[in-house]
Motif scaffolding. Sequence first.
Motif, PDB file in Angstrom:
ATOM      1  N   LEU A  76       0.782  -1.222   0.000  1.00 39.46           N
ATOM      2  CA  LEU A  76       0.000   0.000   0.000  1.00 39.46           C
ATOM      3  C   LEU A  76       0.825   1.289   0.000  1.00 39.46           C
ATOM      4  N   ALA A  77       2.001   1.206   0.589  1.00 44.17           N
ATOM      5  CA  ALA A  77       2.787   2.446   0.712  1.00 44.17           C
ATOM      6  C   ALA A  77       3.215   2.931  -0.674  1.00 44.17           C
ATOM      7  N   ARG A  78       3.506   4.204  -0.736  1.00 41.53           N
ATOM      8  CA  ARG A  78       3.939   4.753  -2.024  1.00 41.53           C
ATOM      9  C   ARG A  78       5.292   4.153  -2.365  1.00 41.53           C
ATOM     10  N   GLY A  79       5.426   3.637  -3.600  1.00 40.33           N
ATOM     11  CA  GLY A  79       6.687   3.025  -4.007  1.00 40.33           C
ATOM     12  C   GLY A  79       6.846   1.614  -3.482  1.00 40.33           C
ATOM     13  N   ALA A  80       5.748   1.024  -2.981  1.00 39.38           N
ATOM     14  CA  ALA A  80       5.827  -0.340  -2.439  1.00 39.38           C
ATOM     15  C   ALA A  80       6.173  -1.323  -3.560  1.00 39.38           C
ATOM     16  N   PRO A  81       6.927  -2.398  -3.224  1.00 40.67           N
ATOM     17  CA  PRO A  81       7.364  -3.337  -4.257  1.00 40.67           C
ATOM     18  C   PRO A  81       6.213  -4.016  -4.989  1.00 40.67           C
ATOM     19  N   ARG A  82       5.080  -4.246  -4.282  1.00 41.87           N
ATOM     20  CA  ARG A  82       3.964  -4.900  -4.971  1.00 41.87           C
ATOM     21  C   ARG A  82       2.727  -4.036  -4.802  1.00 41.87           C
ATOM     22  N   TRP A  83       2.813  -2.851  -5.305  1.00 42.31           N
ATOM     23  CA  TRP A  83       1.768  -1.864  -5.073  1.00 42.31           C
ATOM     24  C   TRP A  83       0.467  -2.272  -5.755  1.00 42.31           C
ATOM     25  N   ILE A  84      -0.650  -2.224  -4.999  1.00 45.51           N
ATOM     26  CA  ILE A  84      -1.935  -2.571  -5.606  1.00 45.51           C
ATOM     27  C   ILE A  84      -2.703  -1.301  -5.939  1.00 45.51           C
ATOM     28  N   ASN A  85      -3.521  -1.406  -6.954  1.00 46.41           N
ATOM     29  CA  ASN A  85      -4.224  -0.251  -7.462  1.00 46.41           C
ATOM     30  C   ASN A  85      -5.620  -0.160  -6.869  1.00 46.41           C
ATOM     31  N   ILE A  86      -5.804   0.620  -5.807  1.00 41.30           N
ATOM     32  CA  ILE A  86      -7.156   0.831  -5.289  1.00 41.30           C
ATOM     33  C   ILE A  86      -7.487   2.322  -5.349  1.00 41.30           C
ATOM     34  N   ASP A  87      -8.793   2.612  -5.362  1.00 40.82           N
ATOM     35  CA  ASP A  87      -9.219   4.000  -5.535  1.00 40.82           C
ATOM     36  C   ASP A  87      -8.835   4.847  -4.332  1.00 40.82           C
ATOM     37  N   GLY A  88      -8.819   6.130  -4.535  1.00 39.97           N
ATOM     38  CA  GLY A  88      -8.332   7.079  -3.533  1.00 39.97           C
ATOM     39  C   GLY A  88      -9.070   7.002  -2.215  1.00 39.97           C
ATOM     40  N   LYS A  89     -10.423   6.894  -2.305  1.00 41.75           N
ATOM     41  CA  LYS A  89     -11.239   6.917  -1.079  1.00 41.75           C
ATOM     42  C   LYS A  89     -10.877   5.722  -0.204  1.00 41.75           C
ATOM     43  N   THR A  90     -10.827   4.524  -0.834  1.00 42.36           N
ATOM     44  CA  THR A  90     -10.524   3.311  -0.070  1.00 42.36           C
ATOM     45  C   THR A  90      -9.130   3.418   0.544  1.00 42.36           C
ATOM     46  N   MET A  91      -8.186   3.938  -0.237  1.00 45.87           N
ATOM     47  CA  MET A  91      -6.810   4.069   0.272  1.00 45.87           C
ATOM     48  C   MET A  91      -6.799   4.966   1.496  1.00 45.87           C
ATOM     49  N   GLU A  92      -7.583   6.077   1.420  1.00 41.92           N
ATOM     50  CA  GLU A  92      -7.622   7.030   2.535  1.00 41.92           C
ATOM     51  C   GLU A  92      -8.134   6.350   3.796  1.00 41.92           C
ATOM     52  N   VAL A  93      -9.282   5.638   3.639  1.00 41.56           N
ATOM     53  CA  VAL A  93      -9.893   4.951   4.791  1.00 41.56           C
ATOM     54  C   VAL A  93      -8.927   3.936   5.375  1.00 41.56           C
ATOM     55  N   THR A  94      -8.255   3.202   4.494  1.00 44.28           N
ATOM     56  CA  THR A  94      -7.358   2.141   4.951  1.00 44.28           C
ATOM     57  C   THR A  94      -6.167   2.725   5.702  1.00 44.28           C
ATOM     58  N   VAL A  95      -5.562   3.753   5.118  1.00 42.41           N
ATOM     59  CA  VAL A  95      -4.380   4.326   5.768  1.00 42.41           C
ATOM     60  C   VAL A  95      -4.749   4.896   7.124  1.00 42.41           C
ATOM     61  N   LYS A  96      -5.949   5.512   7.190  1.00 48.27           N
ATOM     62  CA  LYS A  96      -6.392   6.082   8.465  1.00 48.27           C
ATOM     63  C   LYS A  96      -6.549   4.974   9.488  1.00 48.27           C
ATOM     64  N   GLY A  97      -7.186   3.889   9.037  1.00 47.03           N
ATOM     65  CA  GLY A  97      -7.416   2.761   9.939  1.00 47.03           C
ATOM     66  C   GLY A  97      -6.122   2.145  10.439  1.00 47.03           C
ATOM     67  N   LEU A  98      -5.094   2.179   9.592  1.00 48.60           N
ATOM     68  CA  LEU A  98      -3.839   1.529   9.964  1.00 48.60           C
ATOM     69  C   LEU A  98      -3.147   2.217  11.126  1.00 48.60           C
ATOM     70  N   LYS A  99      -3.597   3.416  11.464  1.00 47.30           N
ATOM     71  CA  LYS A  99      -3.012   4.096  12.631  1.00 47.30           C
ATOM     72  C   LYS A  99      -3.332   3.322  13.897  1.00 47.30           C
ATOM     73  N   HIS A 100      -4.562   2.669  13.906  1.00 46.79           N
ATOM     74  CA  HIS A 100      -4.932   1.824  15.052  1.00 46.79           C
ATOM     75  C   HIS A 100      -5.277   0.453  14.499  1.00 46.79           C
TER      76      HIS A 100
END
Lengths: 395, 481
Positions: free
Chosen positions: B349-373
């Motif tokens: 998921l991270a920018r420049g990740a070796p196996r980066w997956i293509n998901i839409d912006g909204k989902t990425m935002e929710v996921t990254v936020k969730g990953l804080k906890h």
Amino acid sequence: MCDQTFLAATFGPCDSCGKASPLMNIYIKNDAINYCSFCMEVMACQGLQSGETLASLKKESDSLKKKLEEERGKLNDIELHQVAEKVEMLGALSIKTKRLLKGHGNKVLCMDWCKDKRRLVSSSQDGKVIVWDAFTLNKEHGVTLPCTWVMACAYAPSGCAVACGGLDNKCSVFPLSLDKNENLSAKKKAVAMHTNYVSGCTFTNSDMQLLTSSGDGTCALWDVESGQLLQSFHGHTADVLSLDLAPSETGNTFVSGGSDKKANVWDMRSGQNIQSFESHESDINCVKYYPSGDAFASASDDSTCRFYDLRADREVAVYQKDSVIFGASTVDFSLSGRLLFAGYNDYTINVWDVLKGTRVSVLFGHENRVSRVRVSPDGTALCSASWDNTLRIWA
Amino acid sequence: MTIRNAIRDHGQRYRPRMACLKKAEKVVLEMQDPKTGVKSQPQRLVITTIPHAITGEDIIAWLAGRFQIDTQEARNFGSMLVALGYIYPLQDHKRLVIKPDASLYRFQTPYFWPTQQWPVEDTDYAIYLAKRNIRKKGILELHEQEHYNRLHKWMNHKWDFIVMQAKEQYRAAKERKKPDRVVFECQERAYWVVHRPPPGTVSAMDYGLDRRIDPNTVEMIFTQQSIMRPRVKSSVSIGALVKYCATYKNHDPFLLKCLPSNPWLTDDATYWTLNMPNVEIPTKMRVERWTFSFGELLSDPRGRNDFRLFLKKEFSGENLAFWESCEDLKWGTAATMREKAEQIYKTFLARGAPRWINIDGKTMEVTVKGLKHPHRYVLDAAQTHIYMLMKKDSYGRYMKSPVFKETTKKAICPEEHKFSDNQLEQNARNRRPSLSPIILRQMEEEQKAKMAANVDITQVMTKLSQQGKEAPPPPPRPKRN
């Protein structure tokens, strides 16, 4: 695939206590609120507010229930047996006992197949749990629990462990070992702790999590390694007697049935009760999902088995016959979902045509109540466990 | 010292565990109807005649006719009525079954039905045994004698009362006419066979554990939710259920013989060998199941491998890898959850990740936020998105791909076994055990470790070649024990 498979689980600070946790999204008088499962319980247990009496609450509850039935009825445009008229009749079935597993010294209460399609684990009233290779009739492992009435047993998906529990109010996981001299009880891990008997248990999609149902009215999801309670499920008002995990790949739901005559569908992530069905007239002894995950069947002490459609949110079939007056204690579907095998307290197993609602066969052979029937993972055989101390494999 | 509570409330006032009793009563009443019920006749017993005796075969015939069932089922039903105590045998009174011949039975008097208002107490049993003892010493059977001794010990404080009652009942019985007395004795004896069964027999009264009383709570929050729940038209959902049956009809071994043969029927385990989880060449039936739904393809390890191969050729293997990592996170142990979530973020998921997956912006935002906890369901939204992507896009292309066509072509369709009786007997004698799942798992883990080692080397080499450096010599193979 079920609609609720993709119910987004919200996660964030609870509106009431502020802690970050999986949230239940509900409506109170048209206001949306997001509570964590603990605050939800607290709210549900609150005493009467001012202006409310037990009678007024009961009246309001009854009127809501009637409204629910009306809503359900609105989309009820056809019955199952009508659609099934176009389906061809089943041929005559010839199902006979192919193996008789003797070895338990007391009532066999529960059994579960291993994913390798030939091994199974069974537990009995005297505390013994045996792992068999049903094909060769070899007993491969045996454990004796310190409690009686081991009502729940489950085989781990990897085939390397079994879980069992009962009157000891616990559910323990035993890793299996090839060393014949090793005492399996030594490596036992007590995972689930309830305040009353454990009536059913199942592993989720891996060996690491265990789902249990209990006579204390709750179901719970546990982490096997640490014994930590991951989620508890409150909503039944009496003993929960059975549970089953939804079969779909991304499924996060399970169904439970209890002595309060209700069958509830739960979201494993938030602990929320998604759907509830109350049409049985007596305790629900067993619930089992239809292979597609969009429906489930239940067996009850009122001698009927019922079929519920989850997407249409209603009961769509009742399997009953006036010559069948004894309670049904267990059900399972065949691989295609066309046949429903139900074990009864009159020592027989009835085979029902799920779509047409008729009975296609009766299997005689057991000499006491049938406590559990399970179709093997590849659908090639049916195993039945009975209070006559034996298990039978039918094919 | 445990005090065994022998008082069972079979009437079950608040929750009919033995709901069958009320239904059995209805049937028994119908059976006793003078016009439409079972034929009865008086039976001679030495000097006395017992009225209203019925034969086993008549009972079975009546039940078969009334419920439109065959003799075997009618016999089973009749036996259950006897086991519950509504009908009792006159001969061989300890075996509570219906014999399909001229054996005689009688209907039990309602006074002794199991649903009566009083529970079956040990005091009554003690009185009954004492009474029989008074009538004729030494008449008690072994197990009855044991019960008698035990009750005498535990009920010593009221033994005078019990003996007095027994004598009273005995005296009152003597004043009755002989036929009535004989009938009553039979009925009473039958009652106690049902409620205090001889050892080694099955008791229909045994219903297992009692369940807790259910408190009444008012369920409003939940009902409100249910009303607002989205529903589907019955025709649509029922149609889907029927279609599922039709799709899988040929794959159900109970409905259509599986090929080459069902191991339970012929004792030949070829079917299982051909369908092992990671077999090289799958069967045609198995490949057909992969076409039914994406879920079927993913849940079959062989199918998933095939799909993985296809994705590798398309350079979109990271989607499946991400999905598998999410499953591992969801169902894995709580202890390693945090690290796993971080690892997945870094890899996919991270920018420049070796196996980066293509998901839409909204989902990425929710996921990254969730990953804080991080919690085990934090990647749910992303996982669902990727799953739907694979299902709607990759799955369809897989079905048309050369990989799938190749697999389908190579898939085998085994011939049906045709065993003679002798061969079947031989098969039964030659049943072999299979490899224990414990060993299979060990083998799998060794396999995975080997693959992981290979991937590491490949990644290292790719990185180095990208940087234009020379590849280092491969590290020595890990020693195997």
